[in-house]
Design a protein around this motif. Structure first.
Motif, PDB file in Angstrom:
ATOM      1  N   GLN A 203       0.843  -1.193   0.000  1.00  0.00           N
ATOM      2  CA  GLN A 203       0.000   0.000   0.000  1.00  0.00           C
ATOM      3  C   GLN A 203       0.880   1.245   0.000  1.00  0.00           C
ATOM      4  OE1 GLN A 203      -2.810   0.932  -0.551  1.00  0.00           O
ATOM      5  NE2 GLN A 203      -3.365   2.742   0.607  1.00  0.00           N
ATOM      6  N   THR A 204       0.602   2.175  -0.912  1.00  0.00           N
ATOM      7  CA  THR A 204       1.440   3.365  -1.048  1.00  0.00           C
ATOM      8  C   THR A 204       0.696   4.657  -0.716  1.00  0.00           C
ATOM      9  OG1 THR A 204       0.914   3.503  -3.417  1.00  0.00           O
ATOM     10  CG2 THR A 204       2.896   2.286  -2.797  1.00  0.00           C
ATOM     11  N   GLY A 205      -0.459   4.556  -0.117  1.00  0.00           N
ATOM     12  CA  GLY A 205      -1.194   5.754   0.268  1.00  0.00           C
ATOM     13  C   GLY A 205      -1.617   5.678   1.718  1.00  0.00           C
ATOM     14  N   GLU A 206      -2.817   6.177   1.985  1.00  0.00           N
ATOM     15  CA  GLU A 206      -3.327   6.172   3.344  1.00  0.00           C
ATOM     16  C   GLU A 206      -3.560   4.747   3.835  1.00  0.00           C
ATOM     17  OE1 GLU A 206      -7.996   6.708   2.986  1.00  0.00           O
ATOM     18  OE2 GLU A 206      -6.936   8.139   1.696  1.00  0.00           O
ATOM     19  N   ALA A 207      -3.702   4.596   5.129  1.00  0.00           N
ATOM     20  CA  ALA A 207      -3.980   3.277   5.699  1.00  0.00           C
ATOM     21  C   ALA A 207      -5.346   2.788   5.227  1.00  0.00           C
ATOM     22  CB  ALA A 207      -3.938   3.344   7.218  1.00  0.00           C
ATOM     23  N   VAL A 208      -5.445   1.503   4.948  1.00  0.00           N
ATOM     24  CA  VAL A 208      -6.698   0.914   4.472  1.00  0.00           C
ATOM     25  C   VAL A 208      -7.093  -0.233   5.379  1.00  0.00           C
ATOM     26  CG1 VAL A 208      -6.331   1.551   2.060  1.00  0.00           C
ATOM     27  CG2 VAL A 208      -5.405  -0.611   2.895  1.00  0.00           C
ATOM     28  N   GLU A 209      -8.405  -0.507   5.389  1.00  0.00           N
ATOM     29  CA  GLU A 209      -8.920  -1.647   6.141  1.00  0.00           C
ATOM     30  C   GLU A 209      -9.322  -2.732   5.160  1.00  0.00           C
ATOM     31  OE1 GLU A 209     -11.896  -0.843   9.005  1.00  0.00           O
ATOM     32  OE2 GLU A 209     -10.823   0.841   9.924  1.00  0.00           O
ATOM     33  N   LEU A 210      -8.946  -3.965   5.469  1.00  0.00           N
ATOM     34  CA  LEU A 210      -9.188  -5.100   4.585  1.00  0.00           C
ATOM     35  C   LEU A 210      -9.834  -6.231   5.364  1.00  0.00           C
ATOM     36  CD1 LEU A 210      -5.611  -5.168   3.016  1.00  0.00           C
ATOM     37  CD2 LEU A 210      -7.618  -4.182   1.931  1.00  0.00           C
ATOM     38  N   GLU A 211     -10.572  -7.065   4.655  1.00  0.00           N
ATOM     39  CA  GLU A 211     -11.120  -8.290   5.238  1.00  0.00           C
ATOM     40  C   GLU A 211     -10.458  -9.485   4.566  1.00  0.00           C
ATOM     41  OE1 GLU A 211     -15.276 -10.813   5.393  1.00  0.00           O
ATOM     42  OE2 GLU A 211     -15.385  -8.617   5.584  1.00  0.00           O
ATOM     43  N   VAL A 212      -9.823 -10.319   5.361  1.00  0.00           N
ATOM     44  CA  VAL A 212      -9.079 -11.464   4.838  1.00  0.00           C
ATOM     45  C   VAL A 212     -10.049 -12.474   4.232  1.00  0.00           C
ATOM     46  CG1 VAL A 212      -7.532 -13.358   5.437  1.00  0.00           C
ATOM     47  CG2 VAL A 212      -7.273 -11.124   6.548  1.00  0.00           C
ATOM     48  N   VAL A 213      -9.763 -12.925   3.021  1.00  0.00           N
ATOM     49  CA  VAL A 213     -10.616 -13.920   2.360  1.00  0.00           C
ATOM     50  C   VAL A 213      -9.894 -15.246   2.158  1.00  0.00           C
ATOM     51  CG1 VAL A 213     -11.982 -12.164   1.179  1.00  0.00           C
ATOM     52  CG2 VAL A 213      -9.947 -13.099   0.063  1.00  0.00           C
ATOM     53  N   ARG A 214      -8.610 -15.265   2.440  1.00  0.00           N
ATOM     54  CA  ARG A 214      -7.849 -16.503   2.226  1.00  0.00           C
ATOM     55  C   ARG A 214      -6.712 -16.539   3.221  1.00  0.00           C
ATOM     56  NH1 ARG A 214      -4.783 -17.991  -3.456  1.00  0.00           N
ATOM     57  NH2 ARG A 214      -3.989 -20.042  -2.890  1.00  0.00           N
ATOM     58  N   GLU A 215      -6.453 -17.690   3.804  1.00  0.00           N
ATOM     59  CA  GLU A 215      -5.388 -17.799   4.786  1.00  0.00           C
ATOM     60  C   GLU A 215      -4.039 -17.438   4.162  1.00  0.00           C
ATOM     61  OE1 GLU A 215      -5.260 -21.492   6.792  1.00  0.00           O
ATOM     62  OE2 GLU A 215      -7.273 -21.300   7.648  1.00  0.00           O
ATOM     63  N   VAL A 216      -3.142 -16.974   5.018  1.00  0.00           N
ATOM     64  CA  VAL A 216      -1.839 -16.505   4.555  1.00  0.00           C
ATOM     65  C   VAL A 216      -1.048 -17.659   3.951  1.00  0.00           C
ATOM     66  CG1 VAL A 216       0.349 -15.500   5.261  1.00  0.00           C
ATOM     67  CG2 VAL A 216      -1.780 -14.658   6.241  1.00  0.00           C
ATOM     68  N   SER A 217      -0.488 -17.418   2.785  1.00  0.00           N
ATOM     69  CA  SER A 217       0.414 -18.392   2.159  1.00  0.00           C
ATOM     70  C   SER A 217       1.840 -17.993   2.496  1.00  0.00           C
ATOM     71  CB  SER A 217       0.211 -18.419   0.642  1.00  0.00           C
ATOM     72  OG  SER A 217       1.197 -19.212   0.030  1.00  0.00           O
ATOM     73  N   GLN A 218       2.431 -18.661   3.483  1.00  0.00           N
ATOM     74  CA  GLN A 218       3.795 -18.315   3.873  1.00  0.00           C
ATOM     75  C   GLN A 218       4.756 -18.494   2.701  1.00  0.00           C
ATOM     76  OE1 GLN A 218       4.827 -16.997   6.690  1.00  0.00           O
ATOM     77  NE2 GLN A 218       2.803 -16.951   7.578  1.00  0.00           N
ATOM     78  N   GLY A 219       4.492 -19.517   1.901  1.00  0.00           N
ATOM     79  CA  GLY A 219       5.369 -19.738   0.759  1.00  0.00           C
ATOM     80  C   GLY A 219       5.363 -18.572  -0.210  1.00  0.00           C
ATOM     81  N   TYR A 220       4.218 -17.844  -0.300  1.00  0.00           N
ATOM     82  CA  TYR A 220       4.185 -16.718  -1.212  1.00  0.00           C
ATOM     83  C   TYR A 220       5.023 -15.556  -0.698  1.00  0.00           C
ATOM     84  CZ  TYR A 220       2.846 -13.008  -4.203  1.00  0.00           C
ATOM     85  OH  TYR A 220       2.913 -11.972  -5.084  1.00  0.00           O
ATOM     86  N   LEU A 221       5.006 -15.316   0.621  1.00  0.00           N
ATOM     87  CA  LEU A 221       5.880 -14.286   1.161  1.00  0.00           C
ATOM     88  C   LEU A 221       7.338 -14.633   0.888  1.00  0.00           C
ATOM     89  CD1 LEU A 221       4.274 -13.314   4.583  1.00  0.00           C
ATOM     90  CD2 LEU A 221       4.228 -12.076   2.430  1.00  0.00           C
ATOM     91  N   THR A 222       7.630 -15.930   0.865  1.00  0.00           N
ATOM     92  CA  THR A 222       8.992 -16.356   0.539  1.00  0.00           C
ATOM     93  C   THR A 222       9.336 -15.998  -0.896  1.00  0.00           C
ATOM     94  OG1 THR A 222       8.757 -18.194   2.051  1.00  0.00           O
ATOM     95  CG2 THR A 222      10.563 -18.324   0.511  1.00  0.00           C
ATOM     96  N   GLN A 223       8.387 -16.162  -1.811  1.00  0.00           N
ATOM     97  CA  GLN A 223       8.638 -15.767  -3.198  1.00  0.00           C
ATOM     98  C   GLN A 223       8.950 -14.276  -3.270  1.00  0.00           C
ATOM     99  OE1 GLN A 223       5.643 -17.067  -6.017  1.00  0.00           O
ATOM    100  NE2 GLN A 223       5.088 -18.755  -4.686  1.00  0.00           N
ATOM    101  N   LEU A 224       8.205 -13.491  -2.506  1.00  0.00           N
ATOM    102  CA  LEU A 224       8.461 -12.060  -2.483  1.00  0.00           C
ATOM    103  C   LEU A 224       9.836 -11.763  -1.905  1.00  0.00           C
ATOM    104  CD1 LEU A 224       7.236  -9.268  -2.996  1.00  0.00           C
ATOM    105  CD2 LEU A 224       6.336  -9.323  -0.671  1.00  0.00           C
TER     106      LEU A 224
END
Length: 808
Positions: A387-408
């Motif tokens: 996110q590059t602007g103001e703070a935003v509120e989100l609702e999680v729709v899918r559990e965190v994929s730790q492996g994807y953070l690893t790709q990042l």
């Protein structure tokens, strides 16, 4: 006027590698029309020509590539399903899609090369990165050019069909590859029975039995050996052939030659009734090499190191509970339906729906596109965006994929240009070693054949099997990988094992000041200026809560809680924040940023930093942060100054120059009023001087400097400050251990060199005995994995010993 013809330079291409030849290229006596750039290329061509493998050089529409069609073409149609793709894809946009495959077939350097060059086979594939120890392949492709089904079909066509189990997707690790167990069982059955049939050849009292049933026993041995060749040894031949198709001689090529020589010779002796053949050696060789592969696989599972820092680093996110109460929780604890707040420059940790706020999502970490993507309420936002602007509120729709953070974390956008010296050295030596092995094996045949054809075959096969640079290539990843796990226990999380090598070679350390040397959480906050109304204080709090800068976060705790909305929020790195609250423009930051004249931001008192603010351009006052340096900083800097050149790059004023000079020593360079660009330029100048620079910053304003340095260390108190631009994340409480960590890194480099020496000793002794015919092929097959395993275990134990000696 006559036109003078212009002389055109014509380069003659090498018949093997295709590079330009010198003015006087080398030639073969038998084929003088073929030019070669060096003796090595000529020697390899002769080897391939002698084995009738010159189809290796045949060019067509895909040079060096022979992609077969996948059998049962419709069996991948399920990948066109939108439901299936939503489970498999970690990120998707109109121009880029990403996912991770489990590839159990990969096992050597040639596999890695081929899988990381898929873009050569299909231009619709962008990048493909291998995590070898996990047997994983991260692929990004262009959906408008190639479909997911076509990507999977391509992998299957080149022999690396991914293991896709939708029932377990994202929940559990993929099951192990059972093919190796079937191959090993078949080889064991055949080896045992062939040895039983070969007993008459080993004992003199069974000579009559051999004369009566010898031909029959030989035929049975042949029948038992054929399935071993076609099934159990299939992996070695497939790997060697794939390497040849890609113009690469891999580690399985000499092994395949040895197996072929044993099998053909045995068939010839049995068919011509010249002898019993060597099927006992052939089946035993395959059996013991498969055992070595199985043990090596188990060692990978037991000793492997995780590049996935999220496996043990609780990256935090702000969870919004009942009544709007905020709390910081690990991303692993996020569940669908929960609400989270993501501030400016924070990573979206999970796929979520935007509830409120203006989403400006920067997907450059994922897709390479730097332009932020605007998102409105109700739209889904994929994990990995920033996110590059103001703070935003989100609702999680899918559990965190730790492996994807690893790709990042391992995205090639953030990889350094320099290649690791030790790994490159091992790979180069490995390639030359394979060529040397082929030459020695041919030399052994030429020496022994006039004296004893049987001894020539034994020496030829033994050299090909035992002389394998596996131990050399495994020394670096296992030693440095063990070091990575040790450092992880002390909250020092490295992007990959090569960062350990960089730290071990460092000679200069550059520090940021605010948030790095100072502990902002303990800083005393004092307001100086006219009294502020309740609304003004809440307006300030509303703006600064959108930032993750340490001073902003400390100021939030000193101001009243607020739910005022902020419009047109912007943060200028190294200068300040700006946003509109109820039509009033609120600016917070340096004096010049909020509109005060130059020279105002000069502290009258040392040991402090100042944050100014204004409302609609009218100066309101400033907050004073009395700096508190981190505990043990003096001892840490004293230890570092004995070996490293130290420097400080601070965006603040120079009010604390004298105090910092005492802490860092007279030889240290101190620079103040540094913008993010000035920090980056300073690091670049040091690198031009030949320095190996380690940058220690907070991962926010220092992102450019962290990327520019040979190794960038992001020091963090708040685990939400995840910065892929750095090479390592160091928990602030472990800063005092930095000298010990660097000393441990230097010790790891010495351990790698020691394992190199051990590997050379293994191969030197093995080659000397194999050339003399002292080893049988079976003994060679047993010794080859033992040498590799001993190097892996020794490297790991030495690293743990070095860690124990340093209390790590």
């Amino acid at each position: 006027m006559p036109i003078t013809p212009v002389e055109t330079l014509v380069h003659v291409a090498c018949a093997h590698c295709g590079d330009a030849c010198p003015d006087e290229p080398l030639h073969l006596a038998a084929q003088p029309e073929l030019p070669f750039c060096c003796a090595g290329c000529r020697a390899v061509y002769e080897l391939l020509d002698a084995s009738n493998l010159c189809t290796y050089y045949r060019l067509d529409e895909h040079p060096g590539q022979k992609i077969k069609e996948v059998e049962l073409p419709g069996r991948f149609d399920y990948l066109d399903s939108e439901a299936v793709q939503s489970q498999l894809l970690a990120f998707r946009s109109p121009t880029r899609a990403q996912l991770t495959f489990h590839i159990p077939q990969m096992h050597c350097a040639s596999c890695i090369w081929l899988l990381e060059n898929l873009f050569r086979l299909n231009p619709g594939i962008g990048t493909s990165r291998v995590n070898f120890l996990r047997r994983e392949l991260a692929v990004s492709y262009q959906p408008e050019a190639v479909s997911l089904k076509e990507v999977v079909k391509l992998l299957a066509a080149v022999g690396y069909e991914p293991q896709i189990t939708l029932a377990e997707l994202g929940a559990q690790p993929h099951p192990g590859n059972r093919r190796l167990y079937y191959q090993l069982g078949l080889a064991a059955f055949a080896f045992g029975n062939v040895m039983l049939l070969a007993l008459p050849d080993y004992f003199s009292f069974t000579a009559q039995l051999q004369s009566t049933f010898g031909r029959f026993f030989g035929g049975l041995s042949l029948l038992l050996a054929v399935p071993v060749l076609l099934v159990s040894a299939r992996g070695f031949y497939q790997s060697a052939w794939q390497g040849l198709r890609q113009r690469y001689i891999n580690l399985d090529f000499p092994i395949s030659l040895g197996l072929t020589a044993l099998f053909i010779t045995s068939v010839f002796e049995i068919v011509t009734q010249r002898g019993p053949g060597f099927f006992d050696s052939f089946t035993g060789l395959v059996f013991f090499m498969l055992i070595g592969k199985w043990v090596q696989q188990r060692s990978y599972d037991a000793l492997r190191f995780d590049r996935d820092f999220t496996a043990y680093f609780p990256v935090a996110v702000t969870l919004i509970g009942q009544g709007g109460v905020e709390q910081s929780v690990s991303v692993k604890e996020l569940k669908p339906g929960q609400r989270i707040r993501v501030r400016h420059q924070e990573i979206i940790p999970a796929d979520a729906v935007l509830l409120c706020g203006a989403g400006q999502i920067d997907y450059s970490f994922v897709s390479g596109e730097s332009a932020p993507v605007a998102k409105a309420a109700g739209e889904i936002i994929y994990a990995g965006g920033r996110q590059t602007g103001e703070a935003v509120e989100l609702e999680v729709v899918r559990e965190v994929s730790q492996g994807y953070l690893t790709q990042l974390w391992n995205n090639p956008v953030f990889q350094k240009e320099e290649r690791p010296t030790l790994e490159t050295y091992a790979n180069k030596v490995g390639r030359y070693f394979v060529a040397l092995t082929l030459l020695l094996s041919l030399g052994a045949v030429l020496y022994w054949y006039p004296q004893s054809p049987q001894m020539a075959l034994r020496a030829f096969t033994s050299v090909l099997v035992i002389a394998c640079p596996c131990a050399l290539s495994l020394a670096t990843p296992f030693a440095l990988g063990a070091a990575l796990r040790v450092l992880g226990r002390w909250k020092f999380y490295l992007k990959n094992s090569t960062v350990v090598e960089t730290l071990g070679r460092a000679d200069t350390i550059v520090f940021d000041k605010t948030g790095t040397l100072t502990d902002v959480r303990q800083a005393e906050v004092e307001y100086v200026g006219p009294a502020l109304s309740q609304w003004q204080q809440e307006a300030l709090a509303a703006v600064v809560r959108h930032s993750t800068h340490p001073l902003s976060q400390r100021l939030v705790t000193a101001l009243p809680a607020t739910q005022l909305p902020v419009a047109h929020f912007a943060e200028v790195a190294g200068e300040g924040l700006r946003g509109t609250v109820a039509g009033v423009v609120v600016a917070v930051g340096a004096a010049a940023f909020v509109g005060l004249p130059d020279g105002t931001d000069t502290a009258a008192e040392v040991h402090q930093s100042r944050v100014y603010f204004s409302f609609d351009g009218r100066f309101g006052g400033h907050y004073v942060f009395r700096n508190v340096y981190r505990e043990g900083l003096h001892e840490t800097l004293t230890a570092l100054s004995k070996r490293y050149q130290l420097a400080v790059l601070s965006g603040d004023n120079d009010a604390e120059r004298e105090r910092l000079q005492v802490l860092f020593g007279p030889a240290a360079e101190l620079h103040f009023h540094q913008t993010p660009q000035a920090k980056l330029d300073y690091i670049a100048r040091l690198k031009q001087q030949g320095r190996t620079v380690v940058m220690v910053g907070d991962g926010l304003n220092d992102a450019g400097a962290l990327q520019q340095a040979a190794a960038g260390l992001a020091l963090t108190d708040s685990l939400t400050n995840f910065s892929p631009a750095c090479d390592a994340i160091l928990e602030a409480g472990s800063l005092a251990r930095l000298p010990t960590i660097l000393e441990f890194s230097r010790a790891c480099l010495r351990i790698v060199l020691a394992t190199f020496a051990l590997s050379f000793c293994y191969n030197g002794i093995g080659l000397a005995l194999a050339v003399q015919g002292r080893f049988t092929p079976i003994v060679s097959a047993i010794l080859m994995p033992i040498s590799s395993l001993s190097v892996m275990v020794l490297a790991t134990l030495l690293v743990r010993l070095a860690a124990w000696r340093r209390d790590l």
